[in-house]
Motif scaffolding. Structure first.
Motif, PDB file in Angstrom:
ATOM      1  N   SER B  56       1.044  -1.161  -0.269  1.00  8.20           N
ATOM      2  CA  SER B  56       0.165   0.203  -0.022  1.00  8.20           C
ATOM      3  C   SER B  56       0.911   1.355  -0.257  1.00  8.20           C
ATOM      4  O   SER B  56       0.681   2.549  -0.449  1.00  8.20           O
ATOM      5  CB  SER B  56      -0.781   0.026   1.362  1.00  8.20           C
ATOM      6  N   HIS B  71       2.947   6.614   7.997  1.00  6.17           N
ATOM      7  CA  HIS B  71       1.563   5.486   7.034  1.00  6.17           C
ATOM      8  C   HIS B  71       1.844   4.625   7.880  1.00  6.17           C
ATOM      9  O   HIS B  71      -0.123   3.995   7.762  1.00  6.17           O
ATOM     10  CB  HIS B  71       2.586   4.580   6.098  1.00  6.17           C
ATOM     11  N   PHE B  74      -2.304   4.479   9.741  1.00  3.83           N
ATOM     12  CA  PHE B  74      -3.655   4.005   9.197  1.00  3.83           C
ATOM     13  C   PHE B  74      -3.056   2.635   9.479  1.00  3.83           C
ATOM     14  O   PHE B  74      -4.302   1.941   9.463  1.00  3.83           O
ATOM     15  CB  PHE B  74      -3.205   3.695   7.347  1.00  3.83           C
ATOM     16  N   ILE B  77      -5.412   2.219  13.240  1.00  3.52           N
ATOM     17  CA  ILE B  77      -6.741   2.909  13.168  1.00  3.52           C
ATOM     18  C   ILE B  77      -7.270   1.559  13.122  1.00  3.52           C
ATOM     19  O   ILE B  77      -8.263   1.165  13.457  1.00  3.52           O
ATOM     20  CB  ILE B  77      -6.474   3.811  11.680  1.00  3.52           C
ATOM     21  N   GLY B  78      -7.049   0.845  11.957  1.00  2.00           N
ATOM     22  CA  GLY B  78      -7.041  -0.922  11.505  1.00  2.00           C
ATOM     23  C   GLY B  78      -7.229  -1.522  12.679  1.00  2.00           C
ATOM     24  O   GLY B  78      -8.106  -2.098  13.070  1.00  2.00           O
ATOM     25  N   SER B 104     -10.283   4.391   8.163  1.00  5.65           N
ATOM     26  CA  SER B 104      -8.833   4.384   7.444  1.00  5.65           C
ATOM     27  C   SER B 104      -9.103   5.483   5.815  1.00  5.65           C
ATOM     28  O   SER B 104      -8.343   6.737   6.193  1.00  5.65           O
ATOM     29  CB  SER B 104      -8.961   3.480   6.995  1.00  5.65           C
ATOM     30  N   VAL B 107      -9.928   9.205   7.745  1.00  6.85           N
ATOM     31  CA  VAL B 107      -8.658   9.990   8.024  1.00  6.85           C
ATOM     32  C   VAL B 107      -7.327  10.018   6.791  1.00  6.85           C
ATOM     33  O   VAL B 107      -6.567  10.854   6.407  1.00  6.85           O
ATOM     34  CB  VAL B 107      -7.625   9.182   9.097  1.00  6.85           C
ATOM     35  N   GLY B 108      -7.474   9.599   5.685  1.00  8.26           N
ATOM     36  CA  GLY B 108      -6.626   9.602   4.170  1.00  8.26           C
ATOM     37  C   GLY B 108      -7.131  10.785   3.994  1.00  8.26           C
ATOM     38  O   GLY B 108      -5.595  11.328   3.675  1.00  8.26           O
ATOM     39  N   GLY B 227      -4.123   3.841   1.992  1.00  9.75           N
ATOM     40  CA  GLY B 227      -4.491   4.472   3.505  1.00  9.75           C
ATOM     41  C   GLY B 227      -5.645   3.125   3.796  1.00  9.75           C
ATOM     42  O   GLY B 227      -5.142   2.259   4.803  1.00  9.75           O
ATOM     43  N   VAL B 228      -6.840   3.068   3.088  1.00  4.02           N
ATOM     44  CA  VAL B 228      -7.187   1.985   3.226  1.00  4.02           C
ATOM     45  C   VAL B 228      -6.991   0.930   3.256  1.00  4.02           C
ATOM     46  O   VAL B 228      -6.989  -0.659   4.296  1.00  4.02           O
ATOM     47  CB  VAL B 228      -8.792   2.419   2.416  1.00  4.02           C
ATOM     48  N   CYS B 230      -4.059  -0.446   3.254  1.00  2.00           N
ATOM     49  CA  CYS B 230      -2.765  -0.600   5.451  1.00  2.00           C
ATOM     50  C   CYS B 230      -3.565  -0.614   6.183  1.00  2.00           C
ATOM     51  O   CYS B 230      -3.642  -1.608   7.270  1.00  2.00           O
ATOM     52  CB  CYS B 230      -1.811   0.741   5.790  1.00  2.00           C
ATOM     53  N   GLY B 231      -4.923   0.472   6.489  1.00  2.00           N
ATOM     54  CA  GLY B 231      -6.015   0.150   7.531  1.00  2.00           C
ATOM     55  C   GLY B 231      -6.062  -1.522   7.341  1.00  2.00           C
ATOM     56  O   GLY B 231      -6.569  -2.522   8.541  1.00  2.00           O
TER      57      GLY B 231
END
Ligand code: ATP
Ligand code: MG
Lengths: 254, 331
Positions: B56, B71, B74, B77-78, B104, B107-108, B227-228, B230-231
């Motif tokens: 990601s 990074h 994220f 956050i996940g 995610s 926040v991204g 971001g998603v 990585c979340g």
């Protein structure tokens, strides 16, 4: 005005354009008019403010004062991408290409920019012949047909200048802003570029900044002479050639 | 698996490396017990999660030129979404996972919109600062364990009988599948019209704007997608470890992600996966060495990473390409 082929109609006009860099006045209450279909050349010594002018017209620089009209609307406050999508394309004095993309992909990017938005995430661009075929045709037209798959960074200087033009015309704009298209070219290459620009004369309205006087006098319908950001003369080539002030300030003993 | 990968690309040196890495990941639950080192299943599960994070990051760093030093935010956050929801008794994956991914994305969007106003070193510093803000938030959240972290008693529940994450093997292959999916999605994105715009903006942003692209919008979208993704890695990590702590989003984690990407090969699709595998295996190998090296493994690991950055341009995948072509030239 749109759609009507009135040769006297104005395609682009600047009114009292002002741009300062600290103490330097790079554009000094500059006004001019480019008629539809004509080649309007801007000449002037180094540092006269030619590139600064093109940057304001294309939207990379915001003027400190004045107004710019293009194709019937006020574009003074528009961003560079907005102006480009309205059909105002530019080329750069210092070659500005995508060095790590093939010559073909450089032109593909130029065409794709005018095919609606690019928030399309799935289908590979390589498969999109509706982009690649016209891109190939454009490269062919500027004489780079055989070099389509070469990395742009590996092209010779003259070829990169050709690519620069190819990217500007690829989207079939209404008007071209050309910043020294012959910069760094040998005499032969310059002649070829001049011939090419003559061949597309009438197809696009052009604002041409160029130091090569042979090219300028061969191509231009109107010439504006810029010194310290100010237009000291403007008119058809013959008038400019005869103008004493211009000869003293710029053309020298030419 | 062959459907997912370009057959032609498999014949290239880096294609061979990628195939080996995929086989290694896919077969580890069989290989590890066979050689009497079962804990490697766990090592590989963790490695694959980090590979997802690295893939990601590569999307924005390798293809978009956006060097984010935040990074891990994220990832955190996940992981924290799973941890906090589980803490409050919400264990359904159908609630947990969408909430984690939407958070995610949001926040991204915010972090991206702020940091994309800057370039170069400033971009690196702002992404770092924003991520550290979340780190301090997690440290100060006493309810959720502060520094000590939060133990997760129940893994995400899909409510499907045969698909139960409490089964380690099921979780392992879910991670494996998500990793392959992320690589595939990246491949589609990178070659799509959208991907062309993001790569073009990395190559020459001014020219892109002159051509008519409002590049910031595209870069921001890429930032959100990364971001998603990585979340998602964080979601899987919380399930695997059954624990989440502020370490998950502290800056060393962001730094490790950058190293994995650089190690494997920035801007090569599978490079970050190779990078993650080599990164963890080497670290594991050095740390388990008896005596001086085992105690001070970072003394060897640090310089090694620096050497890779300095001399192996294009990372492992670039190195493999060059070795191969030199051999070809000699014949
Ligand atoms: N970004 C900038 N910041 C400060 N000064 C600038 C900037 N860009 C241009 N200038 C100054 O503005 C003046 C006009 O520069 P410009 O590049 O427009 O000249 P030019 O006519 O294009 O010259 P050349 O023929 O060498 O290309 C020069 O004095 C230059 O030093
Ligand atoms: Mg100039």
């Amino acid at each position: 005005m749109t759609g009507v082929q009135d040769p006297l109609a104005s395609m682009l006009s600047a009114e009292s354009l002002i741009k300062n860099f600290g103490g330097i006045v790079a554009t000094d209450s500059l006004s001019f008019d480019v008629a539809q279909g004509e080649i309007h050349a801007i000449i002037g010594p180094n540092g006269a403010g030619k590139t600064t002018l093109i940057s304001q017209l294309s939207g990379t620089l915001m003027p400190d004062g004045g107004q710019i009209r293009f194709d019937g609307s006020d574009i003074t406050r528009m961003t560079a991408p907005q102006r480009a999508r309205r059909g105002l394309a530019r080329s750069f004095q210092i070659t500005s290409i995508f060095k790590d993309f093939s010559a073909l992909d450089n032109v593909v990017l130029a065409i794709q920019a005018h095919r609606g938005h690019s928030f399309r995430f799935w289908r590979p661009v390589v498969d999109d012949l509706s982009l690649r075929d016209p891109a190939r045709a454009v490269l062919e037209e500027v004489g780079l047909g055989a070099r389509a798959d070469v990395l742009a960074g590996n092209l010779a200087h003259g070829e990169q200048r050709q690519l620069e033009i190819a990217m500007a015309i690829a989207s079939e704009p209404k008007m071209l802003l050309l910043d020294e298209p012959m910069a760094g070219m040998g005499p032969e290459e310059s002649e070829r570029m001049t011939a090419y620009l003559r061949s597309i004369k009438g197809r696009y309205t052009m604002l041409l900044v160029e130091h090569d006087m042979d090219a300028v006098f061969a191509l231009a319908d109107t010439i504006t002479v810029l010194v310290y950001g100010r237009a000291i003369a403007s008119g058809p080539p013959d008038t400019i050639r005869a103008n004493a002030e211009v000869r003293a300030a710029y053309l020298g003993e030419d | 698996m062959k459907v997912l990968l370009d057959i032609q690309a498999l014949k290239t040196p880096r294609g061979i490396v990628a195939t080996i890495v995929v086989l290694l990941c896919g077969l580890m639950p069989i290989i590890a017990p066979a050689i009497g080192e079962s804990f490697y299943v766990d090592v590989f599960a963790r490695t694959m999660i980090w590979a997802i994070a690295a893939v990601s990051l590569n999307l924005i760093m390798g293809y978009g030129g956006m060097i984010s030093f935040g990074h891990a935010a994220f990832f955190g956050i996940g992981a924290y979404t799973i941890g906090i929801l589980a803490f409050h008794g919400v264990t359904s994956a159908w609630v947990q996972w969408p909430v984690a991914l939407i958070l995610s994305a949001l926040v991204g969007l915010v972090f991206g919109a702020i940091s994309l106003r800057t370039k170069g070193v400033y971009f690196i510093m702002i992404t770092l600062a924003l991520a550290q803000m979340l780190y301090f938030l997690s440290v100060s959240a006493q309810r959720y364990g502060s520094d000590d972290g939060l133990t997760i008693n129940d893994r995400s529940d899909f409510g499907i009988g045969f698909f139960n994450l409490d089964d380690d093997l099921t979780l392992y292959y879910l991670i494996f599948a998500v990793l392959l999916l992320c690589v595939y999605v990246s491949w589609r994105i990178v070659n799509s019209p959208f991907g062309m715009v993001v790569r073009g903006a990395k190559s020459n942003d001014n020219r892109m704007q002159a051509l008519g692209y409002p590049t910031t919008r595209y870069k921001l979208t890429a930032f959100v997608i990364a971001g998603v993704m990585c979340g998602m890695a964080g979601v899987l990590d919380a399930n695997l470890e059954e624990f989440v702590s502020p370490d998950a989003l502290n800056w060393p984690r962001s730094g490790e992600m950058i190293f994995m990407v650089v190690l494997g090969g920035m801007g090569s699709l599978f490079g970050p996966v190779t990078g993650a595998v080599v990164f963890w295996l080497l670290q594991d190998f050095l740390a388990n060495w008896r005596g001086f090296i085992g105690d001070h493994w970072a003394i060897i690991f640090g310089p090694f990473l620096i050497l890779v950055v300095l001399f192996a341009r294009g990372g492992i995948h670039g190195l493999v390409d060059r070795l191969f072509s030199r051999k070809g030239g000699a014949q």
